[in-house]
Design a protein around this motif. Structure first.
Motif, PDB file in Angstrom:
ATOM      1  N   HIS A  87     -12.143  74.110 -10.130  1.00 23.76           N
ATOM      2  CA  HIS A  87     -12.867  72.951  -9.603  1.00 23.76           C
ATOM      3  C   HIS A  87     -14.198  72.709 -10.311  1.00 23.76           C
ATOM      4  O   HIS A  87     -14.955  71.829  -9.924  1.00 23.76           O
ATOM      5  CB  HIS A  87     -13.103  73.120  -8.103  1.00 23.76           C
ATOM      6  CG  HIS A  87     -11.836  73.201  -7.323  1.00 23.76           C
ATOM      7  ND1 HIS A  87     -11.284  74.399  -6.918  1.00 23.76           N
ATOM      8  CD2 HIS A  87     -10.990  72.236  -6.902  1.00 23.76           C
ATOM      9  CE1 HIS A  87     -10.169  74.170  -6.270  1.00 23.76           C
ATOM     10  NE2 HIS A  87      -9.956  72.863  -6.241  1.00 23.76           N
ATOM     11  N   ALA A  88     -14.519  73.527 -11.313  1.00 16.94           N
ATOM     12  CA  ALA A  88     -15.760  73.415 -12.085  1.00 16.94           C
ATOM     13  C   ALA A  88     -16.986  73.350 -11.187  1.00 16.94           C
ATOM     14  O   ALA A  88     -17.849  72.486 -11.335  1.00 16.94           O
ATOM     15  CB  ALA A  88     -15.713  72.211 -13.022  1.00 16.94           C
ATOM     16  N   THR A  89     -17.061  74.289 -10.264  1.00 15.24           N
ATOM     17  CA  THR A  89     -18.192  74.308  -9.346  1.00 15.24           C
ATOM     18  C   THR A  89     -18.480  75.730  -8.882  1.00 15.24           C
ATOM     19  O   THR A  89     -17.634  76.612  -8.989  1.00 15.24           O
ATOM     20  CB  THR A  89     -17.912  73.403  -8.123  1.00 15.24           C
ATOM     21  OG1 THR A  89     -19.089  73.326  -7.329  1.00 15.24           O
ATOM     22  CG2 THR A  89     -16.768  73.947  -7.292  1.00 15.24           C
TER      23      THR A  89
ATOM     24  N   TYR B  44     -18.124  81.281  -9.743  1.00 14.89           N
ATOM     25  CA  TYR B  44     -17.852  80.023 -10.420  1.00 14.89           C
ATOM     26  C   TYR B  44     -16.354  79.761 -10.345  1.00 14.89           C
ATOM     27  O   TYR B  44     -15.539  80.538 -10.840  1.00 14.89           O
ATOM     28  CB  TYR B  44     -18.318  80.048 -11.882  1.00 14.89           C
ATOM     29  CG  TYR B  44     -18.214  78.681 -12.523  1.00 14.89           C
ATOM     30  CD1 TYR B  44     -19.167  77.717 -12.242  1.00 14.89           C
ATOM     31  CD2 TYR B  44     -17.152  78.355 -13.354  1.00 14.89           C
ATOM     32  CE1 TYR B  44     -19.069  76.446 -12.800  1.00 14.89           C
ATOM     33  CE2 TYR B  44     -17.048  77.095 -13.908  1.00 14.89           C
ATOM     34  CZ  TYR B  44     -18.018  76.144 -13.624  1.00 14.89           C
ATOM     35  OH  TYR B  44     -17.916  74.889 -14.164  1.00 14.89           O
ATOM     36  N   ASP B  45     -15.985  78.671  -9.706  1.00 11.57           N
ATOM     37  CA  ASP B  45     -14.590  78.284  -9.523  1.00 11.57           C
ATOM     38  C   ASP B  45     -14.188  77.402 -10.706  1.00 11.57           C
ATOM     39  O   ASP B  45     -14.510  76.219 -10.749  1.00 11.57           O
ATOM     40  CB  ASP B  45     -14.446  77.537  -8.199  1.00 11.57           C
ATOM     41  CG  ASP B  45     -13.027  77.129  -7.887  1.00 11.57           C
ATOM     42  OD1 ASP B  45     -12.175  77.154  -8.797  1.00 11.57           O
ATOM     43  OD2 ASP B  45     -12.773  76.768  -6.729  1.00 11.57           O
ATOM     44  N   TYR B  46     -13.494  77.984 -11.674  1.00 14.42           N
ATOM     45  CA  TYR B  46     -13.131  77.253 -12.880  1.00 14.42           C
ATOM     46  C   TYR B  46     -12.165  76.110 -12.592  1.00 14.42           C
ATOM     47  O   TYR B  46     -12.217  75.074 -13.240  1.00 14.42           O
ATOM     48  CB  TYR B  46     -12.535  78.201 -13.924  1.00 14.42           C
ATOM     49  CG  TYR B  46     -13.579  79.110 -14.518  1.00 14.42           C
ATOM     50  CD1 TYR B  46     -14.384  78.686 -15.568  1.00 14.42           C
ATOM     51  CD2 TYR B  46     -13.788  80.382 -14.002  1.00 14.42           C
ATOM     52  CE1 TYR B  46     -15.360  79.504 -16.099  1.00 14.42           C
ATOM     53  CE2 TYR B  46     -14.765  81.211 -14.530  1.00 14.42           C
ATOM     54  CZ  TYR B  46     -15.548  80.766 -15.579  1.00 14.42           C
ATOM     55  OH  TYR B  46     -16.526  81.576 -16.086  1.00 14.42           O
TER      56      TYR B  46
END
Length: 160
Positions: free
Chosen positions: A45-47, A41-43
Motif C-alpha cells: 500500500h506504499a504507506t 512500511y507496507d509495500y
C-alpha cells in the motif's frame, strides 16, 4: 527534548530503517510536545502502518513523568504515571513492535537474529542525531513485566 523507542538499531526517526533489514517500528516524543508512532512500511500500500501523530500532548515546559507501554502489537502513552486512569494514546496494530515469531506480513527478520531487541534514544533518534534535543536532564526507564506498575514503586525507583 526527544525520547525515542525503536525495534531496530538503525531506525532513522522518519518511519524506517536507514541501514539494516531488521524492523522499522518506532515511537517518540519530539520537541517535548508531539507524540508519534510509525510502524512497518507496507509495500503493498506504499504507506507506514500505523502512522500516528498528535501535537500538544504534553506541556512544552516543566518537569513531569510520562508512562509508556511498548509491547508487541500495542503502544500506550500517557502524560502521567497514574496507571489507573485512561491513557492519552492507545495504538493497537500487528504492524508495530513485534517479537518472534513475527506476525507482520512483510517480516524483515526471518532468521530471528534481531528478535526482542529494542532501542532507546534520549535527545536524539536511535540511529541519527538529526532530531536532537536538549532539556531532558533526568531520564529514568523502568522495565516492568506488567502494564500497570505501581506509580509509587516507579517514583521510588526514579527518585521521586
Amino acid at each position: 527534548w526527544v525520547i525515542h523507542f525503536a525495534d531496530s538499531p538503525t531506525c532513522d526517526g522518519g518511519g524506517g530503517d536507514a541501514g539494516t533489514t531488521t524492523h522499522d517500528a518506532e515511537t517518540y516524543l519530539t520537541n517535548g510536545t508531539t507524540f508519534q508512532m510509525m510502524g512497518t512500511y507496507d509495500y503493498a500500500h506504499a504507506t507506514l502502518d500505523p502512522w500516528f501523530s498528535e501535537s500538544g500532548i504534553v506541556s512544552a515546559s516543566g518537569c513531569y513523568q510520562t508512562h509508556w507501554i511498548v509491547q508487541e502489537g500495542a503502544v500506550t502513552f500517557d502524560d502521567n504515571t497514574n496507571t489507573t486512569g485512561s491513557p492519552k494514546v492507545v495504538l493497537n496494530t500487528i504492524h508495530g513492535f513485534a517479537t518472534a515469531p513475527y506476525k507482520e506480513a512483510d517480516s524483515e527478520d526471518p532468521s530471528g537474529a534481531d528478535a526482542n531487541l529494542w532501542y532507546v534514544g534520549v535527545n536524539r533518534t536511535v540511529y541519527r542525531a538529526d532530531r536532537s534535543g536538549s532539556g531532558a536532564n533526568k531520564v529514568c526507564l523502568v522495565l516492568s513485566q506488567t502494564t500497570t506498575p505501581d506509580p509509587a514503586a516507579i517514583a521510588a525507583l526514579c527518585g521521586g
